[in-house]
Design a protein around this motif. Structure first.
Motif, PDB file in Angstrom:
ATOM      1  N   GLY A 136       0.843  -1.206   0.000  1.00  0.00           N
ATOM      2  CA  GLY A 136       0.000   0.000   0.000  1.00  0.00           C
ATOM      3  C   GLY A 136       0.872   1.248   0.000  1.00  0.00           C
ATOM      4  O   GLY A 136       0.582   2.227   0.681  1.00  0.00           O
ATOM      5  N   ALA A 137       1.933   1.197  -0.821  1.00  0.00           N
ATOM      6  CA  ALA A 137       2.946   2.266  -0.792  1.00  0.00           C
ATOM      7  C   ALA A 137       2.422   3.594  -1.316  1.00  0.00           C
ATOM      8  O   ALA A 137       2.964   4.649  -0.981  1.00  0.00           O
ATOM      9  CB  ALA A 137       4.158   1.830  -1.624  1.00  0.00           C
ATOM     10  N   THR A 138       1.358   3.559  -2.145  1.00  0.00           N
ATOM     11  CA  THR A 138       0.858   4.800  -2.740  1.00  0.00           C
ATOM     12  C   THR A 138      -0.209   5.470  -1.878  1.00  0.00           C
ATOM     13  O   THR A 138      -0.732   6.522  -2.244  1.00  0.00           O
ATOM     14  CB  THR A 138       0.249   4.504  -4.123  1.00  0.00           C
ATOM     15  N   SER A 173      -1.913   6.855   1.991  1.00  0.00           N
ATOM     16  CA  SER A 173      -1.537   7.868   2.978  1.00  0.00           C
ATOM     17  C   SER A 173      -0.475   7.334   3.965  1.00  0.00           C
ATOM     18  O   SER A 173       0.559   7.976   4.183  1.00  0.00           O
ATOM     19  CB  SER A 173      -2.825   8.293   3.692  1.00  0.00           C
ATOM     20  N   ASN A 211      -2.510  -0.657  -5.785  1.00  0.00           N
ATOM     21  CA  ASN A 211      -3.659  -1.338  -6.385  1.00  0.00           C
ATOM     22  C   ASN A 211      -3.902  -0.882  -7.820  1.00  0.00           C
ATOM     23  O   ASN A 211      -3.729  -1.653  -8.759  1.00  0.00           O
ATOM     24  CB  ASN A 211      -4.903  -1.077  -5.536  1.00  0.00           C
ATOM     25  N   LEU A 215      -2.311  -1.568   3.497  1.00  0.00           N
ATOM     26  CA  LEU A 215      -3.432  -1.764   2.571  1.00  0.00           C
ATOM     27  C   LEU A 215      -4.702  -1.302   3.266  1.00  0.00           C
ATOM     28  O   LEU A 215      -4.744  -1.204   4.497  1.00  0.00           O
ATOM     29  CB  LEU A 215      -3.552  -3.250   2.208  1.00  0.00           C
ATOM     30  N   VAL A 216      -5.741  -1.051   2.490  1.00  0.00           N
ATOM     31  CA  VAL A 216      -7.005  -0.675   3.114  1.00  0.00           C
ATOM     32  C   VAL A 216      -8.004  -1.809   2.920  1.00  0.00           C
ATOM     33  O   VAL A 216      -8.051  -2.439   1.866  1.00  0.00           O
ATOM     34  CB  VAL A 216      -7.514   0.682   2.562  1.00  0.00           C
ATOM     35  N   GLY A 217      -8.757  -2.111   3.979  1.00  0.00           N
ATOM     36  CA  GLY A 217      -9.851  -3.059   3.882  1.00  0.00           C
ATOM     37  C   GLY A 217      -9.446  -4.520   4.023  1.00  0.00           C
ATOM     38  O   GLY A 217      -8.304  -4.858   4.361  1.00  0.00           O
ATOM     39  N   ALA A 238      -8.760  -6.671   1.966  1.00  0.00           N
ATOM     40  CA  ALA A 238      -7.655  -7.107   1.095  1.00  0.00           C
ATOM     41  C   ALA A 238      -6.363  -7.261   1.885  1.00  0.00           C
ATOM     42  O   ALA A 238      -5.432  -7.952   1.444  1.00  0.00           O
ATOM     43  CB  ALA A 238      -7.446  -6.098  -0.031  1.00  0.00           C
ATOM     44  N   ASN A 261      -3.200  -1.820   8.723  1.00  0.00           N
ATOM     45  CA  ASN A 261      -4.460  -2.352   8.189  1.00  0.00           C
ATOM     46  C   ASN A 261      -5.293  -3.002   9.305  1.00  0.00           C
ATOM     47  O   ASN A 261      -5.244  -4.216   9.526  1.00  0.00           O
ATOM     48  CB  ASN A 261      -4.134  -3.373   7.078  1.00  0.00           C
ATOM     49  N   LYS A 262      -6.059  -2.171  10.019  1.00  0.00           N
ATOM     50  CA  LYS A 262      -6.823  -2.669  11.165  1.00  0.00           C
ATOM     51  C   LYS A 262      -7.891  -3.666  10.746  1.00  0.00           C
ATOM     52  O   LYS A 262      -8.283  -4.535  11.512  1.00  0.00           O
ATOM     53  CB  LYS A 262      -7.445  -1.498  11.927  1.00  0.00           C
ATOM     54  N   MET A 289      -5.826  11.631   5.993  1.00  0.00           N
ATOM     55  CA  MET A 289      -5.791  10.164   5.803  1.00  0.00           C
ATOM     56  C   MET A 289      -6.482   9.790   4.502  1.00  0.00           C
ATOM     57  O   MET A 289      -7.098  10.630   3.844  1.00  0.00           O
ATOM     58  CB  MET A 289      -6.545   9.484   6.966  1.00  0.00           C
ATOM     59  N   ILE A 346     -10.812   5.536   5.717  1.00  0.00           N
ATOM     60  CA  ILE A 346     -10.684   5.768   7.169  1.00  0.00           C
ATOM     61  C   ILE A 346     -11.216   7.151   7.548  1.00  0.00           C
ATOM     62  O   ILE A 346     -11.715   7.351   8.663  1.00  0.00           O
ATOM     63  CB  ILE A 346      -9.227   5.554   7.663  1.00  0.00           C
ATOM     64  N   ASN A 400     -14.026   0.875  -5.866  1.00  0.00           N
ATOM     65  CA  ASN A 400     -13.109  -0.215  -5.543  1.00  0.00           C
ATOM     66  C   ASN A 400     -13.920  -1.498  -5.463  1.00  0.00           C
ATOM     67  O   ASN A 400     -14.804  -1.633  -4.635  1.00  0.00           O
ATOM     68  CB  ASN A 400     -12.444   0.092  -4.191  1.00  0.00           C
ATOM     69  N   GLU A 414     -12.957  -4.482  -4.730  1.00  0.00           N
ATOM     70  CA  GLU A 414     -12.391  -5.534  -3.874  1.00  0.00           C
ATOM     71  C   GLU A 414     -13.427  -6.100  -2.918  1.00  0.00           C
ATOM     72  O   GLU A 414     -14.212  -5.374  -2.356  1.00  0.00           O
ATOM     73  CB  GLU A 414     -11.224  -4.939  -3.076  1.00  0.00           C
TER      74      GLU A 414
HETATM   75  P1  NDP Z   1      -5.238   4.754   1.405  1.00  0.00           P
HETATM   76  O1  NDP Z   1      -6.547   4.554   0.755  1.00  0.00           O
HETATM   77  O2  NDP Z   1      -4.639   6.100   1.403  1.00  0.00           O
HETATM   78  O3  NDP Z   1      -4.156   3.740   0.752  1.00  0.00           O
HETATM   79  C1  NDP Z   1      -4.429   2.381   0.578  1.00  0.00           C
HETATM   80  C2  NDP Z   1      -3.285   1.700  -0.147  1.00  0.00           C
HETATM   81  O4  NDP Z   1      -3.631   0.336  -0.392  1.00  0.00           O
HETATM   82  C3  NDP Z   1      -2.972   2.297  -1.523  1.00  0.00           C
HETATM   83  O5  NDP Z   1      -1.605   2.060  -1.808  1.00  0.00           O
HETATM   84  C4  NDP Z   1      -3.860   1.466  -2.454  1.00  0.00           C
HETATM   85  O6  NDP Z   1      -3.362   1.423  -3.783  1.00  0.00           O
HETATM   86  C5  NDP Z   1      -3.732   0.094  -1.819  1.00  0.00           C
HETATM   87  N1  NDP Z   1      -4.922  -0.730  -2.018  1.00  0.00           N
HETATM   88  C6  NDP Z   1      -6.217  -0.358  -1.841  1.00  0.00           C
HETATM   89  N2  NDP Z   1      -7.048  -1.392  -2.095  1.00  0.00           N
HETATM   90  C7  NDP Z   1      -6.264  -2.433  -2.458  1.00  0.00           C
HETATM   91  C8  NDP Z   1      -6.525  -3.750  -2.892  1.00  0.00           C
HETATM   92  N3  NDP Z   1      -7.781  -4.220  -2.990  1.00  0.00           N
HETATM   93  N4  NDP Z   1      -5.479  -4.548  -3.203  1.00  0.00           N
HETATM   94  C9  NDP Z   1      -4.215  -4.082  -3.111  1.00  0.00           C
HETATM   95  N5  NDP Z   1      -3.892  -2.830  -2.722  1.00  0.00           N
HETATM   96  C10 NDP Z   1      -4.913  -2.017  -2.393  1.00  0.00           C
HETATM   97  O7  NDP Z   1      -5.385   4.195   2.895  1.00  0.00           O
HETATM   98  P2  NDP Z   1      -4.681   4.734   4.222  1.00  0.00           P
HETATM   99  O8  NDP Z   1      -3.208   4.823   4.009  1.00  0.00           O
HETATM  100  O9  NDP Z   1      -5.422   5.883   4.745  1.00  0.00           O
HETATM  101  O10 NDP Z   1      -4.994   3.531   5.220  1.00  0.00           O
HETATM  102  C11 NDP Z   1      -4.351   2.276   5.112  1.00  0.00           C
HETATM  103  C12 NDP Z   1      -4.710   1.442   6.351  1.00  0.00           C
HETATM  104  O11 NDP Z   1      -4.149   2.083   7.491  1.00  0.00           O
HETATM  105  C13 NDP Z   1      -6.221   1.333   6.611  1.00  0.00           C
HETATM  106  O12 NDP Z   1      -6.490   0.088   7.148  1.00  0.00           O
HETATM  107  C14 NDP Z   1      -6.470   2.414   7.651  1.00  0.00           C
HETATM  108  O13 NDP Z   1      -7.589   2.105   8.468  1.00  0.00           O
HETATM  109  C15 NDP Z   1      -5.171   2.357   8.447  1.00  0.00           C
HETATM  110  N6  NDP Z   1      -4.820   3.597   9.119  1.00  0.00           N
HETATM  111  C16 NDP Z   1      -4.639   4.730   8.371  1.00  0.00           C
HETATM  112  C17 NDP Z   1      -4.265   5.914   8.971  1.00  0.00           C
HETATM  113  C18 NDP Z   1      -4.017   7.152   8.188  1.00  0.00           C
HETATM  114  O14 NDP Z   1      -3.540   8.143   8.746  1.00  0.00           O
HETATM  115  N7  NDP Z   1      -4.254   7.165   6.901  1.00  0.00           N
HETATM  116  C19 NDP Z   1      -4.142   6.000  10.439  1.00  0.00           C
HETATM  117  C20 NDP Z   1      -4.297   4.742  11.105  1.00  0.00           C
HETATM  118  C21 NDP Z   1      -4.633   3.582  10.459  1.00  0.00           C
HETATM  119  P3  NDP Z   1      -3.799   2.546  -4.877  1.00  0.00           P
HETATM  120  O15 NDP Z   1      -3.166   3.832  -4.412  1.00  0.00           O
HETATM  121  O16 NDP Z   1      -3.192   2.035  -6.127  1.00  0.00           O
HETATM  122  O17 NDP Z   1      -5.281   2.593  -4.868  1.00  0.00           O
END
Ligand code: NDP
Length: 398
Positions: free
Chosen positions: A8-10, A12, A36, A95-97, A99, A118-119, A198, A202, A396, A398
């Motif tokens: 989930g490098a791309t 937040s 993704n 990753l989110v969700g 997945a 990824n909670k 974020m 989320i 999405n 997924e």
């Molecule tokens: P984002 O939506 O910003 O990023 C999600 C990342 O996962 C992206 O790299 C996305 O790729 C990739 N992704 C999404 N769906 C899939 C899939 N089906 N298969 C593979 N890769 C996927 O999420 P956040 O960074 O905000 O959150 C990530 C996790 O961290 C969540 O579980 C959230 O609850 C938790 N969290 C987030 C915080 C925050 O500050 N953001 C704080 C605390 C927890 P692409 O960019 O290509 O879509």
């Protein structure tokens, strides 16, 4: 030099992690990157970091011409393989969700240190994650700020010394809104969070307080405390992230400005505290006070109560809660349901599930799929008028 996989490098959290690593390239090397759909963004990161392995969740279009010439993978199992890559010392799952569940289990099963943002994998995977941790010999470090705070306050102490933990919640953008006004909330209002920046899923969960319910379940699984000893309090400025009360009457809290870079630094460096002068300045009592607290308005935000109840009931319920909530969030963002229908979709879906144990990943996948179908049906039957026809394409799946 630690080799890190960033799933989930791309996103937040992924971006915040890479931002931290850019300041510590003497300590960390990025070995794996995944995204993704954002192929170009991932390609740019691959060009910058030159990892061994890059994974995309979905097939890029034929027109996509990567500038990075290394190995790209897509398709079933690729994210799990990324999580168990040989030679990687630390896997950061951002990753989110749902997945995220497969890669969480794969990393722990392969004995990796897993920094988990990824909670949803803990909520939907519960006992499966605990089992993979025990059997695989890996290590689980929370990245979610509240759970990182608990982990920092415990600092290796056994949970048997803990009387209670209190997670804080900002209360979201509608903390002070009278309940009837919540019917007017539009996606853009809910996407504007008062303290944290974020990803969209989320951010909506924070506006409904579903996020705090997910975090209560997350805390229960991570720290093994019963639900009646996990409290939530609203703390609008998000300076205190959690409080741990011990049996001797002492309470420890972790404080910091709301920046994900702080818990990410803790997870990357643990057990060492990495020196980082460019992270947010520390707590200043004169600037950051007074620290104020309020109870959660459970009647105005029914997803909080429904989520905690699902966690307590166990079995299929937390899996179904997570899946229905993901569908409800997508439906709200695409204009198919209103803000208050989010809770209705989830609660209606939960009525079709039970506390029957979820004993395997296959079981979890089946419950997840059933709950998604039920939630989609429920959202479709709401007859809400603002549907944006373009949303179907961008959703999405997924
Ligand atoms: P984002 O939506 O910003 O990023 C999600 C990342 O996962 C992206 O790299 C996305 O790729 C990739 N992704 C999404 N769906 C899939 C899939 N089906 N298969 C593979 N890769 C996927 O999420 P956040 O960074 O905000 O959150 C990530 C996790 O961290 C969540 O579980 C959230 O609850 C938790 N969290 C987030 C915080 C925050 O500050 N953001 C704080 C605390 C927890 P692409 O960019 O290509 O879509």
């Amino acid at each position: 030099m630690k080799r890190v996989a960033i799933l989930g490098a791309t996103g937040s959290v992924g971006e915040a992690t890479l931002q931290v690593i850019r300041r510590h390239t003497d300590r960390f090397r990025v070995g794996v990157l995944t995204a993704n759909r954002r192929w170009e963004a991932l390609d740019a990161l691959a060009l910058e970091w030159d990892p061994e392995f890059v994974v995309l969740g979905t097939e890029p279009p034929d027109s996509f011409a990567p500038r990075w010439s290394g190995e790209w993978r897509t398709g079933p199992g690729a994210l799990e393989d990324a999580a168990r890559t040989r030679g990687v010392d630390l896997v950061l799952n951002a990753l989110v969700g749902f997945a995220g569940l497969g890669p969480t289990l794969a990393a722990l099963g392969a004995g990796k240190r897993l920094a988990l943002a990824n909670k949803e994998s803990l909520v939907a995977g519960g006992e499966l994650v605990v089992r993979a941790l025990r059997e695989g010999g890996g290590e689980l470090l929370p990245v979610d700020s509240e759970h990182s705070a608990v982990h920092q306050c415990l600092d290796g102490r056994p949970v048997s010394e803990v009387a209670r933990i209190t997670l804080t919640a900002s209360g979201g953008p509608f903390r002070t809104w009278p309940a009837p006004r919540l019917a007017e909330v539009q996606p853009a209002d809910a996407l504007s969070h008062p303290t944290w920046s974020m990803g969209s899923k989320i951010t909506i969960d924070s506006a409904t307080l579903a996020n705090k319910a997910l975090e209560v379940i997350e805390a229960h699984i991570l720290f093994g405390l019963p639900y009646e000893r996990i409290d939530v309090v609203v703390h609008p400025t998000s300076i205190i992230h959690s409080v741990v009360e011990f049996h001797d009457g002492s309470s420890l809290a972790q404080l910091g400005r709301p920046s994900m870079e702080i818990p990410i630094l803790w997870a990357l460096g643990y057990p060492e505290r990495l020196e980082d002068r460019r992270v947010e300045p520390g707590f200043d009592p004169l600037r950051d006070g007074p620290l104020e607290f309020e109870p959660v308005r459970e009647d105005a935000f029914p997803l909080f109560r429904a989520g905690v109840a699902a966690g307590r009931a166990g079995g299929e319920f937390p899996v179904a809660f997570n899946a229905a909530n993901e569908v409800a969030v997508e439906s709200f963002l695409s204009g198919r349901i209103g803000f208050q229908e989010l809770a209705e979709v989830v609660i209606h879906t939960l009525e079709q599930f039970s506390s029957r144990p979820v004993g395997s990943v296959e079981d979890a996948r089946q419950v997840d799929a059933r709950a998604r179908n039920a939630a989609r049906e429920s959202a479709g039957g709401m007859g809400f008028g603002n549907a944006d026809p373009r949303a179907e394409e961008s959703e999405n799946t997924e």
